[in-house]
Every structure is written in structure tokens, then in C-alpha cells.
Design a protein around this motif. Structure first.
Motif, PDB file in Angstrom:
ATOM      1  N   UNK A  97       0.838  -1.190   0.000  1.00 30.84           N
ATOM      2  CA  UNK A  97       0.000   0.000   0.000  1.00 30.84           C
ATOM      3  C   UNK A  97       0.871   1.237   0.000  1.00 30.84           C
ATOM      4  N   UNK A  98       0.241   2.380  -0.155  1.00 29.07           N
ATOM      5  CA  UNK A  98       0.977   3.639  -0.065  1.00 29.07           C
ATOM      6  C   UNK A  98       1.463   3.860   1.363  1.00 29.07           C
ATOM      7  N   UNK A  99       2.439   4.751   1.572  1.00 29.35           N
ATOM      8  CA  UNK A  99       2.854   5.077   2.941  1.00 29.35           C
ATOM      9  C   UNK A  99       1.688   5.654   3.751  1.00 29.35           C
ATOM     10  N   UNK A 100       1.683   5.380   5.035  1.00 24.37           N
ATOM     11  CA  UNK A 100       0.718   5.951   5.987  1.00 24.37           C
ATOM     12  C   UNK A 100      -0.735   5.533   5.750  1.00 24.37           C
ATOM     13  N   UNK A 101      -0.935   4.319   5.243  1.00 23.27           N
ATOM     14  CA  UNK A 101      -2.309   3.815   5.090  1.00 23.27           C
ATOM     15  C   UNK A 101      -2.676   2.873   6.223  1.00 23.27           C
ATOM     16  N   UNK A 102      -1.691   2.527   7.066  1.00 21.84           N
ATOM     17  CA  UNK A 102      -1.948   1.643   8.200  1.00 21.84           C
ATOM     18  C   UNK A 102      -1.411   0.243   8.022  1.00 21.84           C
ATOM     19  N   UNK A 103      -0.488   0.053   7.074  1.00 14.29           N
ATOM     20  CA  UNK A 103       0.046  -1.279   6.806  1.00 14.29           C
ATOM     21  C   UNK A 103       0.735  -1.885   8.027  1.00 14.29           C
ATOM     22  N   UNK A 104       1.611  -1.124   8.649  1.00 12.75           N
ATOM     23  CA  UNK A 104       2.378  -1.669   9.769  1.00 12.75           C
ATOM     24  C   UNK A 104       1.501  -1.893  11.002  1.00 12.75           C
ATOM     25  N   UNK A 143       4.193 -10.705   5.286  1.00 15.53           N
ATOM     26  CA  UNK A 143       5.371  -9.873   5.035  1.00 15.53           C
ATOM     27  C   UNK A 143       4.920  -8.423   4.888  1.00 15.53           C
ATOM     28  N   UNK A 144       5.402  -7.564   5.787  1.00 20.12           N
ATOM     29  CA  UNK A 144       5.065  -6.140   5.744  1.00 20.12           C
ATOM     30  C   UNK A 144       6.065  -5.449   4.830  1.00 20.12           C
ATOM     31  N   UNK A 145       5.627  -5.070   3.639  1.00 18.97           N
ATOM     32  CA  UNK A 145       6.499  -4.464   2.640  1.00 18.97           C
ATOM     33  C   UNK A 145       6.344  -2.952   2.687  1.00 18.97           C
ATOM     34  N   UNK A 146       7.469  -2.261   2.699  1.00 18.37           N
ATOM     35  CA  UNK A 146       7.443  -0.807   2.869  1.00 18.37           C
ATOM     36  C   UNK A 146       6.572  -0.118   1.831  1.00 18.37           C
ATOM     37  N   UNK A 147       6.063   1.071   2.186  1.00 17.89           N
ATOM     38  CA  UNK A 147       5.124   1.797   1.345  1.00 17.89           C
ATOM     39  C   UNK A 147       5.646   2.107  -0.043  1.00 17.89           C
ATOM     40  N   UNK A 148       4.882   1.708  -1.035  1.00 16.35           N
ATOM     41  CA  UNK A 148       5.225   2.035  -2.418  1.00 16.35           C
ATOM     42  C   UNK A 148       4.718   3.432  -2.746  1.00 16.35           C
ATOM     43  N   UNK A 149       5.344   4.082  -3.722  1.00 15.70           N
ATOM     44  CA  UNK A 149       4.916   5.406  -4.156  1.00 15.70           C
ATOM     45  C   UNK A 149       4.906   5.446  -5.675  1.00 15.70           C
ATOM     46  N   UNK A 150       4.329   6.484  -6.217  1.00 18.78           N
ATOM     47  CA  UNK A 150       4.344   6.666  -7.664  1.00 18.78           C
ATOM     48  C   UNK A 150       5.791   6.745  -8.134  1.00 18.78           C
ATOM     49  N   UNK A 151       6.127   5.963  -9.150  1.00 18.44           N
ATOM     50  CA  UNK A 151       7.489   5.916  -9.644  1.00 18.44           C
ATOM     51  C   UNK A 151       8.301   4.780  -9.056  1.00 18.44           C
ATOM     52  N   UNK A 152       7.667   3.916  -8.247  1.00 24.68           N
ATOM     53  CA  UNK A 152       8.381   2.807  -7.615  1.00 24.68           C
ATOM     54  C   UNK A 152       9.017   1.883  -8.645  1.00 24.68           C
ATOM     55  N   UNK A 153       8.317   1.692  -9.765  1.00 25.47           N
ATOM     56  CA  UNK A 153       8.838   0.803 -10.809  1.00 25.47           C
ATOM     57  C   UNK A 153      10.124   1.340 -11.421  1.00 25.47           C
ATOM     58  N   UNK A 154      10.379   2.643 -11.234  1.00 28.89           N
ATOM     59  CA  UNK A 154      11.605   3.269 -11.735  1.00 28.89           C
ATOM     60  C   UNK A 154      12.602   3.536 -10.611  1.00 28.89           C
ATOM     61  N   UNK A 155      12.296   2.989  -9.422  1.00 25.46           N
ATOM     62  CA  UNK A 155      13.231   3.127  -8.313  1.00 25.46           C
ATOM     63  C   UNK A 155      12.897   4.202  -7.311  1.00 25.46           C
ATOM     64  N   UNK A 156      11.791   4.946  -7.523  1.00 25.95           N
ATOM     65  CA  UNK A 156      11.411   5.993  -6.563  1.00 25.95           C
ATOM     66  C   UNK A 156      11.081   5.363  -5.211  1.00 25.95           C
ATOM     67  N   UNK A 157      11.525   6.043  -4.130  1.00 25.90           N
ATOM     68  CA  UNK A 157      11.220   5.548  -2.784  1.00 25.90           C
ATOM     69  C   UNK A 157      11.780   4.173  -2.512  1.00 25.90           C
ATOM     70  N   UNK A 158      12.943   3.870  -3.064  1.00 27.24           N
ATOM     71  CA  UNK A 158      13.548   2.550  -2.916  1.00 27.24           C
ATOM     72  C   UNK A 158      12.660   1.466  -3.508  1.00 27.24           C
ATOM     73  N   UNK A 159      11.869   1.843  -4.527  1.00 25.73           N
ATOM     74  CA  UNK A 159      10.846   0.962  -5.069  1.00 25.73           C
ATOM     75  C   UNK A 159      11.324  -0.366  -5.603  1.00 25.73           C
TER      76      UNK A 159
END
Length: 363
Positions: free
Chosen positions: A9-16, A71-87
Motif C-alpha cells: 500500500x501507499x505510505x501511511x495507510x496503516x500497513x504496519x 510480510x510487511x512491505x514498505x510503502x510504495x509510491x508513484x514511480x516505484x517501478x523506476x526506483x522511486x522511494x527505494x521501489x
């Protein structure tokens, strides 16, 4: 059978917070993006009321439930497929799981920043799904190029080339791999390719405590999206579930009663994960332990025996099987036998959920 569900999910949606609840493992949950850098992994028991009943009947020393690896995977962001946000790193973690739990924020809270600036569940879903499709497209293009070269060189790559051509065309249109239909042969080949968007998804609408039992346009939007896609859906208040996870069994039941619900959202989540992946449970019981074993729907008796130990499958002779309902109704294995309801099944028997089994084998 290991079953792993990656929580995305995106960051800060409550995943963790959601992860904390289902594993009670204390993963850090903070109000800023990328607080989860390495994937947290935990084991959660799958609730099954039948285990308590059988354990009492057998006077079992312990109960061993089926489990799911989360597995709690860190928040994805727009551009993750190109490496944004350690994507790229996080996308590689998603490739390793069996299914995806996509947590979508449906609650308003001015104290918790939303990376998109507003609560818009469908936009959030599209952002994540687009990144997964783009990551798959990049991989598909590379594999397609390789298969094309092999085909030109006279190699045996015709089926692989045709499948990759089909998959790449869909991905280029922004469609997920799971939205396509495949033959049995194509599915076998597809599994080896490990596309992220081919994985089954359960959408988890994360709501606030005040939203429990009340209508919500945000929740309805997520549910509708899941239905259109043919995916699973559940609504959960991660914050409440985290509190419930810290209670003992009696306190949990009292808390659920106060909330006016019969079972926790996490219990429903586990059940839906089983359904999502076509899994079922068979049971064994005795004085030593009562245990739930996870198998796929359609597995035969020898395959089920192999889940306990590979020697059981190799040396399989037969399975003595009782229906759980019959064992509970008549109160003992002896009584079930006397009623003629104990079945002796061979190699071709297809296991049913709730079968209580004793395997006979020779090694």
C-alpha cells in the motif's frame, strides 16, 4: 505448505499497524513514509474453532493451528517501478510472496499525512497497481526479447514467445496479468515467470473505529473495485485489531461483543486468504496434539499425507477418514466406526475440508 501474503500500500495507510495486529510482532508503525525499510515477516495462526472441539474430545496436550506468513512491505509510491522511494527493492520482495494484501486508507485523520494530499481510495489503488504493471512490463519486455531471439535461432521457444506476446500486449494497455485468461499449459509456464500482477489480491479497506458498522462511500468504492476485478475484499479497523490482538481469548470475545460483531476482521482476513489461494484444511487429533494442515483444494490423500511427511506420501497405503461433523455428532472415533461412517480411502481420494484423518503408510 508455506503460504505468504505480502502487505502492500501507499505510505501511511496503516500497513504496519495492520501487520502488528495479525502477528503481534511489534513492527514499527510511525507517521512518516519508509519507516519500514526491510520487510518485517511474522507468522499468524489461522483461526479454526474445530481445533478446540477436537482437542477437548481427544484430551490433546497441545493445539497446532494452520499458519500464514505475512510480510510487511514498505510503502510504495508513484514511480516505484523506476526506483522511486527505494521501489525496486520493495518490488522484488513482492515477487516472493504467494498473494498480495493491498491495504487502502479509507479513514480521515488530519494528524496522519496522506502522500497524495487527500483521501481517495481508488486513486491510491490505481497508483499501486500501475507501478506493479509497469514493473511487470519491464520484465516482460526483457523476457520477450530473449524468447524472440531464441525463436529466430531455431530454439524451442514457440509457446513461451506466444505467452509473453499475450502478456506484454495486456501490460502495455495497463492491464494486470491476472485479468487475462490462460489455458492449463499457459498457467504452468506463467508460474515460472513470477509476474507480480499475476498474483491474487485481497483489498483491505482500513477504516477508523468510528466507521465500524456504518456506511462509507470510500469503503463501497474499494469493495466495488475488488468485485469488478474478481478479487477478495474485507474492511478492517487496523487500530482496533491491534488492540484485540493483545487480549486473551475471553477478553477478545467480550470486546467483540461490545463492538457488536461475531468475529474479528483479522479472522475474516485469514479465511479470505485461504479462499483466495484455493486452500483448505484437514485435521489430525490425538492425545499428543490436535493439528490443522493446509492443502490445496483438489489434493489427493497421498498429497495430503506428504504435507505431514514426505515418507507418508511415498509409502502411502490408505487413509482412515471421518467427517468432522460426524466425529462431533457421535462423540468418538469408536462410535463413528460403529455407525459405519469411518471411510477407508485410497490413492485417488480427493480430500475435503474438515476431513479428520489417520494415514497408514509403509516405508
Amino acid at each position: 505448505m508455506p503460504l505468504s501474503v505480502g502487505i502492500v500500500g501507499l505510505p501511511n495507510v496503516g500497513k504496519s499497524t495492520f501487520f502488528n495486529a495479525i502477528t503481534n510482532a511489534g513492527a514499527e508503525a510511525q507517521n512518516y513514509p519508509f519507516c519500514t525499510i526491510e520487510p518485517n515477516t511474522g507468522i499468524v495462526a489461522v483461526p479454526d474453532a474445530r481445533l478446540d472441539v477436537l482437542a477437548k474430545m481427544s484430551n490433546s496436550a497441545k493445539i497446532v493451528p494452520a499458519v500464514i506468513t505475512c510480510v510487511d512491505i514498505a510503502g510504495l509510491v508513484k514511480g516505484a517501478s523506476k526506483g522511486e522511494g527505494l521501489g525496486n527493492k520493495f518490488l522484488s520482495h513482492i515477487r516472493e510472496v504467494s498473494a498480495i494484501a493491498h491495504v487502502v486508507r479509507c479513514f480521515e485523520d488530519e494528524n496522519i499525512v496522506h502522500v497524495g494530499g487527500k483521501i481517495s481510495p481508488l486513486d491510491d489503488i490505481e497508483t499501486i497497481n500501475t507501478e506493479l504493471v509497469l514493473a511487470d512490463l519491464e520484465m516482460a519486455e526483457k523476457m520477450f526479447s530473449t524468447a524472440q531471439k531464441a525463436l529466430k535461432a531455431g530454439g524451442d521457444a514457440k509457446e513461451r514467445f506466444a505467452l509473453l506476446e499475450k502478456v506484454k500486449a495486456a501490460l502495455e494497455k495497463g492491464l494486470s496479468v491476472r485479468s487475462l485468461s490462460f489455458s492449463t499449459e499457459e498457467n504452468l509456464l506463467l508460474k515460472s515467470m513470477n509476474f507480480i500482477s499475476a498474483k491474487q489480491v485481497i483489498y483491505v479497506a482500513n477504516i477508523s473505529e468510528g466507521m465500524i458498522g456504518k456506511p462509507s462511500a470510500h469503503v463501497d468504492a474499494v469493495k466495488g473495485y475488488a468485485q469488478r476485478e474478481g478479487s477478495e475484499f474485507t474492511a478492517i479497523c487496523a487500530k482496533i485489531e491491534d488492540e484485540i490482538a493483545k487480549l486473551d481469548k475471553a477478553e477478545k470475545q467480550e470486546f467483540l461483543k461490545e463492538l457488536g460483531i461475531s468475529e474479528s476482521g483479522l479472522d475474516l482476513f485469514a479465511q479470505k486468504c485461504y479462499h483466495l489461494l484455493g486452500l483448505q484444511t484437514f485435521l489430525t487429533t490425538g492425545e499428543k496434539e490436535t493439528r490443522a494442515w493446509t492443502i490445496r483444494k483438489g489434493d489427493t490423500a497421498p498429497q495430503a499425507a506428504g504435507v505431514i511427511h514426505t515418507d507418508f506420501e511415498k509409502g502411502f497405503i490408505r487413509a482412515n477418514i471421518m467427517a468432522y461433523e460426524d466425529l462431533v455428532k457421535y462423540g468418538s472415533e469408536k462410535a463413528v466406526r460403529e455407525k459405519g461412517l469411518m471411510r477407508q480411502e485410497g490413492r485417488e481420494y480427493v480430500m475435503q475440508d474438515g476431513d479428520v484423518v489417520e494415514f497408514l503408510f509403509n516405508v
